[in-house]
Enzyme design. Structure first.
Site, PDB file in Angstrom:
ATOM      1  N   LYS A 168       2.144  -3.108   2.852  1.00  0.00           N
ATOM      2  CA  LYS A 168       2.220  -2.088   1.592  1.00  0.00           C
ATOM      3  C   LYS A 168       3.637  -2.177   0.956  1.00  0.00           C
ATOM      4  O   LYS A 168       4.567  -2.474   1.754  1.00  0.00           O
ATOM      5  CB  LYS A 168       1.832  -0.810   1.899  1.00  0.00           C
ATOM      6  N   HIS A 287     -12.587  -9.402   4.723  1.00  0.00           N
ATOM      7  CA  HIS A 287     -12.741  -7.968   3.785  1.00  0.00           C
ATOM      8  C   HIS A 287     -13.689  -7.744   3.085  1.00  0.00           C
ATOM      9  O   HIS A 287     -14.493  -8.686   2.531  1.00  0.00           O
ATOM     10  CB  HIS A 287     -11.271  -8.082   3.107  1.00  0.00           C
TER      11      HIS A 287
END
Length: 473
Positions: A168, A287
């Site tokens: 992140k 994902h």
């Protein structure tokens, strides 16, 4: 033998496709749909209409029906059940002969089961709740490139869940700074770091630069820790050709694992990539970006347990599966059901967990469920209890949000994980005694102590939108 004759016109679907006397064959593909019919359409007609439109039927009788064995190829609606607590809809069970589907093609399966039928006017809403794939069809699919045991052997990691982190901020970092974050997390004690689902090849960070800096971080952290490390390099791309180009480069520089967004990237691309990974010795992380568009509405769409089965057939070594305790949608019992569907070789029907059919996977390898989304050290006891050892626990903000930085966040998670596994192995009910276990471990880990203080008030206590229907008695 009676001669078939053609009679033009429109007839009710139930005359051909409603067959309550039918006993499904071991080779049939079975589907459970939740059907909300339009006003004035009764259950049998609605169920038969879905069977017709998802197999051989059309809106009128056609003379070319006489050129084939329609009775063999048609889908058959063979049972109807109430949905507990909801009288606006019902379950319809439909059997499809295996020969309706191309071998090893989840693309073809979905084109029939969730194709035009979902826009059919006779139904107000339609949801595919579950599918039984017969072992005869399972055996035609490649499945996971390697599976759980092979990955453990490749990474030399046993006896505990694997530990990961999503870098992140997910977008905006330069490749060099991205690689720095990867290095700090891996050096601090994580097994894996990962690209987020929408990290592809943007102007701020092109894919080749990212791959190079990440691989440098992996190699440096491996030298310093003596452990195997990895990073899920997302090879999802605008075209299959570009996807394979990125995958080939990842292999060339020595990366152990790559990543694909299997829904947005497409099932055809995913199956091809899984086959490539199997042939080239690469692990494949999957994902599920966009899944909630399909699975969150309890009356219309595709349940995630079906998307889980489709992925296992199409191929992937990891699949994001929700957390139960984090920020993302996921009922506990339903999550346990699809986790078993990912890992076990045989799963029994269990309505209390939303499983409508027995599912035999034969010798097909299992898939690591990945818990990711809004989790931190306080969740560790519950995560270890819910997911067990054969799982990947990924802490993004729960690593990079540590007040002392990424390496400290990684160390806090590693200490918390190993403390929970050790306590569990000693017979401690860690989900109940988790606070005590973590507090004791924090006495020897200032990183864990600070993490516990930072996130002690953080909870995601929202009601689940897609709840399990009340179990049948």
């Amino acid at each position: 033998m009676a001669v078939k004759t053609y009679s033009a016109g429109v007839k009710e679907y139930r005359q051909t496709y409603w067959m309550p006397e039918y006993t499904p064959l071991d080779t049939d593909i079975l589907a459970c749909f939740k059907i909300t019919p339009q006003a004035g359409v009764d259950r049998e007609e609605a169920a038969a209409a879905v069977a017709a439109e998802s197999s051989t039927g059309t809106w009128t009788t056609v003379w070319t029906d006489l050129l084939t064995d329609l009775d063999y190829y048609k889908g058959r609606a063979y049972a109807i059940e109430d949905v507990p607590g909801d009288d606006t809809c019902f379950y319809a069970f439909i059997a499809y002969p295996i020969d309706l589907f191309e071998e090893g093609s989840v693309v073809n399966v979905f084109t029939s089961l969730v194709g035009n039928v979902f826009g059919f006017k006779a139904v107000r809403a339609l949801r595919l709740e579950d599918v039984r794939f017969p072992i005869a069809y399972v055996k035609t699919c490649g499945g996971p490139p390697h599976g759980i045991q092979v990955e453990r052997d490749v990474m030399n990691k046993y006896g505990r869940p694997l530990l990961g982190c999503t870098i992140k901020p997910k977008l905006g970092l330069s490749a060099k700074n991205y690689g720095r974050a990867v290095y700090e997390c891996l050096r601090g004690g994580l097994d894996f770091t990962k690209d987020d689902e929408n990290v592809n090849s943007q102007p701020f960070m092109r894919w080749r630069q990212r791959f190079d800096f990440v691989m440098e971080a992996i190699q440096k952290s491996e030298r310093e820790t003596g452990e195997r490390k990895g990073h899920y390099l997302n090879v999802t791309a605008p075209t299959p050709e570009e996807m394979y180009k990125r995958a080939e480069y990842a292999k060339e520089i020595g990366a152990p694992i790559i990543m694909h967004d299997y829904i947005t990237g497409g099932f055809c691309a995913n199956t091809g990539l899984a086959n490539w990974c199997r042939d080239n010795g690469m692990l494949l992380h999957i994902h599920r970006a966009m899944h909630a568009v399909l699975d969150r509405n309890p009356h219309h769409g595709i349940h995630f347990r079906v998307l889980t089965k489709i992925l296992r057939l199409s191929g992937g070594d990891h699949l994001h599966s929700g957390t139960v305790v984090g920020k993302l949608e996921g009922d506990r019992e339903a999550t346990l059901g699809w986790i078993d569907m990912m890992r076990d070789s045989f799963v029994k029907e269990d309505r209390s967990r939303g499983i409508f059919f027995d599912q035999d996977w034969g010798s097909m390898p299992g898939v690591f469920p990945v818990a990711s989304g809004g989790i931190h050290v306080w969740h560790m006891p519950a995560l270890v209890t819910i997911f067990g050892d054969d799982s990947v626990l990924q802490f993004g903000g729960g690593t990079l949000g540590h007040p002392w930085g990424n390496a400290a966040g990684a160390a806090a998670n590693r200490v918390a994980l190993e403390a929970c596994v050790e306590a569990r192995n000693k017979g401690v009910a860690i989900e109940k005694e988790g606070k005590t276990v973590l507090t004791e471990a924090a006495k020897n880990s200032p990183e864990l102590k600070i993490a516990m203080e930072t996130w002690k008030e953080i909870k995601f206590e929202f009601d689940t939108v897609d709840k399990l229907d009340v179990a049948h008695k």
